[in-house]
Design a protein around this motif. Structure first.
Motif, PDB file in Angstrom:
ATOM      1  N   PHE A   1       0.809  -1.224   0.000  1.00 13.21           N
ATOM      2  CA  PHE A   1       0.000   0.000   0.000  1.00 13.21           C
ATOM      3  C   PHE A   1       0.844   1.277   0.000  1.00 13.21           C
ATOM      4  O   PHE A   1       0.326   2.375  -0.178  1.00 13.21           O
TER       5      PHE A   1
ATOM      6  N   ASN B   1      -7.733   0.578  -1.330  1.00 16.61           N
ATOM      7  CA  ASN B   1      -6.601   0.976  -2.163  1.00 16.61           C
ATOM      8  C   ASN B   1      -6.997   0.950  -3.635  1.00 16.61           C
ATOM      9  O   ASN B   1      -7.322  -0.106  -4.193  1.00 16.61           O
ATOM     10  N   LYS B   2      -7.016   2.120  -4.260  1.00 23.55           N
ATOM     11  CA  LYS B   2      -7.307   2.256  -5.693  1.00 23.55           C
ATOM     12  C   LYS B   2      -8.627   1.586  -6.083  1.00 23.55           C
ATOM     13  O   LYS B   2      -8.729   0.880  -7.094  1.00 23.55           O
TER      14      LYS B   2
END
Length: 409
Positions: A85, A141-142
């Protein structure tokens, strides 16, 4: 929405430990209507875990990671997740308190190594573990949601139910209904079942075969908005085509089915076993509530025990042999008499690998049943290993009890 499961641990990839976490979560999520698109297992290796996270992050919407959150040096998941991350690993005070609290509840001393379990990627949402000492955590995350959960099966399952499933339900409230029915059969080979079910296919229904020695299970799967009537219609059609070889259309074990029948008819059962060594009694008593219908079981392995406990005449054993119709009938009558049960079942055979003769080769098994109308015996010749012959013998005895109650009681 594609889901992916990553299970970590050298014990998993080396075959030492069965990956029961994936087996369970795949079934649980599928039955709830979610699609598990990928599954990856990796060892306790930083590079391999990092690669698994990178691949999953590119192809899945939700990733569930199991294992590697403990206090030992080979627990690497939180550390690798921090690297993946791109955030630092930091001591999370909330997680630290959880670890300390759980250890206090268990009457255990907090050790310096336990502090490792509280180091999480910065910005992670802590998932409280009420069933063990390792906190889990969630990270966005994304556009991908990652869940990191302990690998201990009891803890993993509980935290999936507590955190993962509510999240998925909220994210996908209007997904298709998913229904599965498992039909269990005994007495037909897979090819014979397939032949009888030829042409049974229906739109919206998927039928799969799963041999589970010595049975064949049939999975009927339906996915859509309104599938209950469709799946019930298909199950009834399958049961009609396969006849009394079907012992359950609800996924029950054979011993559960037999137990239910005995209880419903108010019958009691006792068993006398030789070559199966108590396997039949073991299976019967695996069912909760079996004390309502199971009186007793005896293992009469030696000839002397058959004579002393069941009253089988010595001259009968001398004349016909312990593995014979005459002796197994006397065993069934003996166990029914001394237990005062409605049904007496006896098994005697040659499980191998030695002990066979041209007249009675390995796999020869006699099963006897004594009941209010008389005593019967049947001879079988089973093929397989010693263990397989024992399993087949117990399965056949249970199936005979089932059919007897359905047809004759």
């Amino acid at each position: 929405m594609n889901l992916e499961v990553i299970t970590t641990g050298d014990e998993i990839v080396s075959g030492i430990t069965l990956d029961t976490n994936f087996h369970w979560i795949a079934g649980r999520l599928t039955e709830l209507g979610f699609n598990v698109g990928f599954h990856t297992s990796v060892g306790d290796n930083r590079e391999l875990i990092l690669n698994a996270l990178e691949v999953a992050g590119k192809r899945s919407s939700v990733v569930i990671v199991s294992g590697g959150l403990g206090p030992t040096p080979d627990d690497l998941t939180a550390e690798v997740a921090s690297l993946f991350f791109g955030v630092p690993l930091e001591l999370n005070k909330e997680a630290l308190y959880m670890v300390e609290e759980r250890l206090r509840e268990q009457g255990r001393k907090f050790l310096e190594v336990n502090k490792k379990q509280a180091y999480l990627p910065k910005g992670a949402t802590v998932l409280k573990n009420l069933w063990g000492t390792a906190p889990g955590f969630q990270f966005e995350n994304k556009g991908v949601t990652f869940f990191f959960l302990p690998g201990v099966p009891k803890e993993f399952k509980a935290m999936v139910e507590e955190y993962v499933i509510p999240y998925l339900n909220k994210r996908c409230p209007n997904r298709d209904v998913y229904r599965v029915r498992t039909i269990k059969t005994f007495g037909l080979r897979e090819s014979e079942i397939a032949e009888r079910l030829r042409g049974i296919e229906r739109k919206g229904i998927k039928i799969g075969f799963s041999p589970s020695f010595p049975e064949v299970h049939i999975r009927v799967v339906a996915r859509g908005k309104e599938v209950d009537s469709l799946i019930s219609e298909t199950v009834n059609d399958i049961a009609s085509r396969l006849g009394d070889c079907v012992f359950s259309t609800e996924g029950e074990t054979l011993e559960e089915v037999v137990g239910k029948l005995l209880f419903q008819r108010g019958l009691t059962l006792s068993v006398a076993e030789s070559c199966t060594g108590g396997l039949l009694a073991h299976r019967i008593t695996n069912v909760p509530g079996s004390s309502n219908y199971f009186n007793r079981g005896v293992v009469v392995y030696s000839n002397e025990s058959k004579v002393e406990i069941l009253g089988v005449p010595e001259e009968m054993i001398s004349s016909f042999g312990a593995v014979s119709a005459e002796v197994v009938k006397a065993m069934a009558e003996g166990i029914r008499r001394i237990s005062n049960s409605d049904l007496g079942i006896a098994i005697s055979g040659i499980a191998g690998p030695g002990g066979g003769t041209p007249e009675k080769p390995v796999g020869t098994v006699f099963i006897g049943m004594s009941h209010g109308k008389g005593t019967e015996s049947k001879r079988y010749l089973f093929k397989g290993s010693r263990e397989e012959i024992k399993i087949l013998s117990s399965e056949t005895a249970l199936d005979w009890i089932r059919k007897f109650i359905l047809n004759d009681v």
